[in-house]
Design a protein around this motif. Structure first.
Motif, short mmCIF file in Angstrom:
data_model
loop_
_atom_site.label_atom_id
_atom_site.label_comp_id
_atom_site.label_asym_id
_atom_site.label_seq_id
_atom_site.Cartn_x
_atom_site.Cartn_y
_atom_site.Cartn_z
N ASN A 79 0.82 -1.21 0.00
CA ASN A 79 0.00 0.00 0.00
C ASN A 79 0.85 1.26 0.00
O ASN A 79 0.46 2.30 0.53
CB ASN A 79 -1.00 0.01 1.15
CG ASN A 79 -0.37 -0.12 2.53
OD1 ASN A 79 0.68 -0.74 2.69
ND2 ASN A 79 -1.03 0.45 3.54
N THR A 80 2.03 1.17 -0.64
CA THR A 80 2.82 2.36 -0.99
C THR A 80 3.26 2.22 -2.44
O THR A 80 3.32 1.11 -2.98
CB THR A 80 4.07 2.52 -0.09
OG1 THR A 80 5.00 1.47 -0.38
CG2 THR A 80 3.70 2.52 1.38
N SER A 81 3.60 3.34 -3.06
CA SER A 81 3.95 3.32 -4.48
C SER A 81 5.19 2.48 -4.78
O SER A 81 5.19 1.69 -5.72
CB SER A 81 4.16 4.75 -4.99
OG SER A 81 3.07 5.57 -4.65
N PRO A 82 6.28 2.61 -4.01
CA PRO A 82 7.49 1.84 -4.35
C PRO A 82 7.61 0.53 -3.59
O PRO A 82 8.55 -0.23 -3.82
CB PRO A 82 8.61 2.79 -3.93
CG PRO A 82 8.06 3.49 -2.72
CD PRO A 82 6.56 3.60 -2.95
N GLY A 83 6.67 0.24 -2.69
CA GLY A 83 6.89 -0.79 -1.68
C GLY A 83 7.16 -2.18 -2.19
O GLY A 83 7.99 -2.91 -1.65
N ALA A 84 6.45 -2.62 -3.24
CA ALA A 84 6.54 -4.01 -3.68
C ALA A 84 7.85 -4.34 -4.39
O ALA A 84 8.27 -5.50 -4.38
CB ALA A 84 5.37 -4.34 -4.62
N TRP A 85 8.52 -3.36 -4.95
CA TRP A 85 9.57 -3.65 -5.91
C TRP A 85 10.82 -4.30 -5.33
O TRP A 85 11.36 -5.23 -5.95
CB TRP A 85 9.91 -2.41 -6.72
CG TRP A 85 8.68 -1.76 -7.29
CD1 TRP A 85 8.30 -0.47 -7.18
CD2 TRP A 85 7.63 -2.40 -8.03
NE1 TRP A 85 7.10 -0.26 -7.78
CE2 TRP A 85 6.65 -1.42 -8.33
CE3 TRP A 85 7.42 -3.72 -8.47
CZ2 TRP A 85 5.51 -1.70 -9.05
CZ3 TRP A 85 6.27 -4.01 -9.17
CH2 TRP A 85 5.32 -3.00 -9.47
#
Length: 321
Positions: free
Chosen positions: A307-313
């Motif tokens: 649930n953050t823009s860069p978090g999954a990468w």
């Protein structure tokens, strides 16, 4: 990578989300990190639902293919045949297949090939975007970028147009089409289209990068064909199993285009590994990042939701490289 390294990456990057790895239906790793709601200190759980941004394009593609099988649409159906006088800048020869494969060349309301930044206020009156038809003013006025079929050019607007064509071909709303043709047949009971301004308690609030500010003013209040459905890691595993047990897997995973700038290939609504048969859905938007891969030979599914823009990468790169 050793599964214990996931915790280290999560700690080092402040990861907020869920990671799940399963093999042939058996869970090998499943863990939640961070907060679903920072204001109230609500933690993420393995059952928390997350928006998956462009990951939803796969659901749109499968819905359209089901309509093609029934004869309501065809791959060579032109957009113009259902649009009538709407969106006059879309060329008359643009077809459903062009839209599915990102080769339509139409101008895009959210052009990721330009100077778009994930946390931009790019859409305007997001509260008005509750139906696919409501996107018409947003889709209008964008000149053609290249001739239909000339090349691959990732296009969010093309998938909104697909949703619109599906609605006009059937007389049924896009959200109900996806529920009836994809979600219910696959028993995806934790997956649905949710209004961003009235999220249920089991849904993670999306947060802008480096801020405690939500993404509620950045995305359409109700997602449509180009992505934004909410789901869980568990439902994504069910989704992949249902896809490869059904009739559409071969068609959507047949490579249509090489996309060397992404080191990937593309089928119909799904990304494909550059050299293997692994199939990929991924999404990136304000307060949302997501990647899920499935190897049909081993039955291995890896899903990272954040649930953050860069978090999954960072975790996705480590697990899926």
């Amino acid at each position: 990578m050793p599964l214990g390294d996931i915790d280290k990456i999560a700690q080092d990057t402040g990861f907020s989300g869920v990671v799940r790895i399963d093999h042939a239906g058996e869970i090998e790793f499943e863990k939640a990190y961070g907060l679903a709601n920072r204001a109230y200190g609500v933690p993420n759980t393995v059952d928390t639902r997350f928006g998956i941004a462009s990951g939803g394009k796969g659901f749109t593609a499968l819905t359209v293919l089901s309509l093609i099988r029934e004869g309501a649409l065809a791959l060579d159906t032109t957009a113009r045949s259902l649009l009538g006088d709407d969106l006059p800048l879309i060329a008359d020869d643009v077809t459903v297949e062009h839209l599915l494969t990102h080769t339509s060349g139409i101008g895009d309301y959210l052009d990721e090939e330009g100077d778009w930044q994930v946390d931009d206020y790019a859409i305007g009156a997001v509260h008005a975007l509750t139906t696919t038809e409501a996107f018409l003013p947003l889709l209008d006025g964008h000149p053609t970028k290249f001739k239909a079929g000339e090349r691959f050019g990732y296009c969010n607007g093309g998938y909104v147009v697909l949703a619109l064509l599906a609605e006009r071909a059937t007389g049924q709303g896009y959200h109900d089409l996806v529920r009836d043709r994809v979600l219910r047949p696959a028993d995806l009971t934790r997956t649905d289209f949710l209004r961003s301004d009235e999220l249920p308690a089991d849904v993670a609030v999306g947060y802008l990068e480096g801020l405690d500010r939500s993404n509620v003013f950045h995305l359409p209040v109700l997602a449509t064909g180009d992505g934004g459905i909410h789901t869980t890691a568990g439902d994504m595993s069910k989704f992949w199993r249902a896809l490869f047990a059904g009739d559409h897997a071969e068609e959507v995973t047949r490579p249509r285009h090489d996309v060397p700038e992404e080191s990937l290939r593309y089928g119909l609504g799904f990304w494909l590994h550059e050299t293997t048969d692994t199939v990929i859905l991924a999404g990136y938007d304000a307060g949302e990042s997501f990647k899920s891969t499935h190897d049909p030979h081993t039955g291995t599914t890896i899903t990272v939701l954040s649930n953050t823009s860069p978090g999954a990468w960072p975790i996705a790169r480590a697990l899926m490289s």
